[in-house]
Design a protein around this motif. Structure first.
Motif, PDB file in Angstrom:
ATOM      1  N   HIS A  37       0.816  -1.220   0.000  1.00 57.27           N
ATOM      2  CA  HIS A  37       0.000   0.000   0.000  1.00 57.27           C
ATOM      3  C   HIS A  37       0.851   1.273   0.000  1.00 57.27           C
ATOM      4  O   HIS A  37       0.327   2.366  -0.192  1.00 57.27           O
ATOM      5  CB  HIS A  37      -0.994  -0.008   1.174  1.00 57.27           C
ATOM      6  CG  HIS A  37      -0.358   0.095   2.520  1.00 57.27           C
ATOM      7  ND1 HIS A  37       0.151  -0.991   3.190  1.00 57.27           N
ATOM      8  CD2 HIS A  37      -0.140   1.162   3.322  1.00 57.27           C
ATOM      9  CE1 HIS A  37       0.656  -0.603   4.346  1.00 57.27           C
ATOM     10  NE2 HIS A  37       0.498   0.699   4.445  1.00 57.27           N
ATOM     11  N   ASN A  38       2.175   1.155   0.193  1.00 60.01           N
ATOM     12  CA  ASN A  38       3.072   2.317   0.156  1.00 60.01           C
ATOM     13  C   ASN A  38       3.805   2.455  -1.176  1.00 60.01           C
ATOM     14  O   ASN A  38       4.652   3.325  -1.321  1.00 60.01           O
ATOM     15  CB  ASN A  38       4.094   2.235   1.286  1.00 60.01           C
ATOM     16  CG  ASN A  38       3.481   2.506   2.635  1.00 60.01           C
ATOM     17  OD1 ASN A  38       2.442   3.158   2.736  1.00 60.01           O
ATOM     18  ND2 ASN A  38       4.094   2.010   3.684  1.00 60.01           N
ATOM     19  N   ARG A  39       3.500   1.603  -2.139  1.00 63.42           N
ATOM     20  CA  ARG A  39       4.196   1.634  -3.420  1.00 63.42           C
ATOM     21  C   ARG A  39       3.873   2.909  -4.199  1.00 63.42           C
ATOM     22  O   ARG A  39       2.721   3.318  -4.268  1.00 63.42           O
ATOM     23  CB  ARG A  39       3.813   0.432  -4.283  1.00 63.42           C
ATOM     24  CG  ARG A  39       4.313  -0.878  -3.740  1.00 63.42           C
ATOM     25  CD  ARG A  39       3.875  -2.014  -4.636  1.00 63.42           C
ATOM     26  NE  ARG A  39       4.328  -3.301  -4.129  1.00 63.42           N
ATOM     27  CZ  ARG A  39       4.052  -4.460  -4.687  1.00 63.42           C
ATOM     28  NH1 ARG A  39       3.310  -4.497  -5.791  1.00 63.42           N
ATOM     29  NH2 ARG A  39       4.499  -5.579  -4.171  1.00 63.42           N
ATOM     30  N   LYS A  40       4.934   3.500  -4.798  1.00 66.04           N
ATOM     31  CA  LYS A  40       4.776   4.651  -5.686  1.00 66.04           C
ATOM     32  C   LYS A  40       5.128   4.188  -7.089  1.00 66.04           C
ATOM     33  O   LYS A  40       6.212   3.655  -7.322  1.00 66.04           O
ATOM     34  CB  LYS A  40       5.683   5.787  -5.240  1.00 66.04           C
ATOM     35  CG  LYS A  40       5.250   6.394  -3.924  1.00 66.04           C
ATOM     36  CD  LYS A  40       6.039   7.638  -3.597  1.00 66.04           C
ATOM     37  CE  LYS A  40       5.496   8.252  -2.334  1.00 66.04           C
ATOM     38  NZ  LYS A  40       6.345   8.075  -1.202  1.00 66.04           N
ATOM     39  N   ASN A  41       4.215   4.398  -8.019  1.00 68.37           N
ATOM     40  CA  ASN A  41       4.362   3.917  -9.388  1.00 68.37           C
ATOM     41  C   ASN A  41       5.650   4.416 -10.030  1.00 68.37           C
ATOM     42  O   ASN A  41       6.031   5.569  -9.876  1.00 68.37           O
ATOM     43  CB  ASN A  41       3.163   4.359 -10.224  1.00 68.37           C
ATOM     44  CG  ASN A  41       3.039   3.569 -11.496  1.00 68.37           C
ATOM     45  OD1 ASN A  41       3.815   2.662 -11.782  1.00 68.37           O
ATOM     46  ND2 ASN A  41       2.036   3.924 -12.280  1.00 68.37           N
ATOM     47  N   CYS A  42       6.308   3.526 -10.748  1.00 63.34           N
ATOM     48  CA  CYS A  42       7.591   3.829 -11.371  1.00 63.34           C
ATOM     49  C   CYS A  42       7.602   3.366 -12.827  1.00 63.34           C
ATOM     50  O   CYS A  42       8.632   3.394 -13.482  1.00 63.34           O
ATOM     51  CB  CYS A  42       8.682   3.110 -10.566  1.00 63.34           C
ATOM     52  SG  CYS A  42      10.352   3.609 -10.898  1.00 63.34           S
ATOM     53  N   GLY A  43       6.472   2.920 -13.325  1.00 64.44           N
ATOM     54  CA  GLY A  43       6.454   2.368 -14.675  1.00 64.44           C
ATOM     55  C   GLY A  43       5.252   2.829 -15.469  1.00 64.44           C
ATOM     56  O   GLY A  43       4.701   3.888 -15.230  1.00 64.44           O
ATOM     57  N   PHE A  44       4.848   1.988 -16.394  1.00 70.22           N
ATOM     58  CA  PHE A  44       3.722   2.277 -17.270  1.00 70.22           C
ATOM     59  C   PHE A  44       2.970   0.973 -17.495  1.00 70.22           C
ATOM     60  O   PHE A  44       3.514  -0.111 -17.260  1.00 70.22           O
ATOM     61  CB  PHE A  44       4.215   2.864 -18.602  1.00 70.22           C
ATOM     62  CG  PHE A  44       5.275   2.028 -19.274  1.00 70.22           C
ATOM     63  CD1 PHE A  44       4.941   0.987 -20.123  1.00 70.22           C
ATOM     64  CD2 PHE A  44       6.620   2.280 -19.030  1.00 70.22           C
ATOM     65  CE1 PHE A  44       5.911   0.218 -20.733  1.00 70.22           C
ATOM     66  CE2 PHE A  44       7.606   1.516 -19.642  1.00 70.22           C
ATOM     67  CZ  PHE A  44       7.256   0.480 -20.486  1.00 70.22           C
ATOM     68  N   PRO A  45       1.723   1.046 -17.930  1.00 71.37           N
ATOM     69  CA  PRO A  45       0.953  -0.182 -18.165  1.00 71.37           C
ATOM     70  C   PRO A  45       1.679  -1.113 -19.146  1.00 71.37           C
ATOM     71  O   PRO A  45       2.147  -0.676 -20.193  1.00 71.37           O
ATOM     72  CB  PRO A  45      -0.371   0.316 -18.758  1.00 71.37           C
ATOM     73  CG  PRO A  45      -0.494   1.715 -18.251  1.00 71.37           C
ATOM     74  CD  PRO A  45       0.913   2.244 -18.187  1.00 71.37           C
ATOM     75  N   GLY A  46       1.823  -2.372 -18.772  1.00 69.11           N
ATOM     76  CA  GLY A  46       2.457  -3.361 -19.628  1.00 69.11           C
ATOM     77  C   GLY A  46       3.966  -3.441 -19.510  1.00 69.11           C
ATOM     78  O   GLY A  46       4.601  -4.191 -20.252  1.00 69.11           O
ATOM     79  N   ILE A  47       4.558  -2.702 -18.567  1.00 68.16           N
ATOM     80  CA  ILE A  47       6.011  -2.735 -18.407  1.00 68.16           C
ATOM     81  C   ILE A  47       6.453  -4.150 -18.019  1.00 68.16           C
ATOM     82  O   ILE A  47       5.754  -4.841 -17.283  1.00 68.16           O
ATOM     83  CB  ILE A  47       6.495  -1.696 -17.368  1.00 68.16           C
ATOM     84  CG1 ILE A  47       8.011  -1.526 -17.432  1.00 68.16           C
ATOM     85  CG2 ILE A  47       6.040  -2.067 -15.958  1.00 68.16           C
ATOM     86  CD1 ILE A  47       8.526  -0.328 -16.637  1.00 68.16           C
TER      87      ILE A  47
END
Length: 129
Positions: A37-47
């Motif tokens: 629940h603390n994850r911050k997005n670092c990618g894009f859909p389908g990475i």
């Protein structure tokens, strides 16, 4: 070379160095010790995992509803000191110095207020990708 060209060259060098540092694959502890629940997005859909790790991020697709490619926990001097701030268990007292903490064989990080700066390490063998 004019002042404008020198500035542009400086900016490009800084961006290149940032990309180089960022592209290091994070350690298992930097990824597995972060609560989903603390994850911050670092990618894009389908990475893909390789693309994600290649950008210096963590990848874990086992938890639905949270980013699968996410920013790692910050690096520490010792791998057993990598953990979320909320996971710290106090090993010292307010105002303890780095040397006093190290003498207790504990981790020290004074960058966040209102949490223990001297805290017990965690075994590295519980980290995995």
């Amino acid at each position: 070379m004019g002042p404008r060209s020198a500035r542009l060259l400086t900016v490009l060098l800084v961006l290149g160095l940032c990309a180089l540092v960022r592209s290091q694959k994070p350690s298992p502890c930097q990824c597995s010790r972060l609560s989903p629940h603390n994850r911050k997005n670092c990618g894009f859909p389908g990475i893909t995992p390789d693309q994600c790790f290649g950008s210096g991020c963590c990848f874990d697709s086992s938890v639905p509803g949270v980013p699968w490619c996410f920013e790692p926990l910050p690096r520490q001097g010792l791998e057993q000191c990598v953990m979320e701030v909320s996971a710290r268990v106090n090993c010292g007292y307010p105002g303890i110095s780095f040397d006093e903490c190290a003498a207790r064989k504990c981790c020290f990080n004074d960058l966040v207020f209102q949490v223990p700066w001297c805290f017990f390490p965690k075994p590295v063998d519980d980290c995995h990708y």
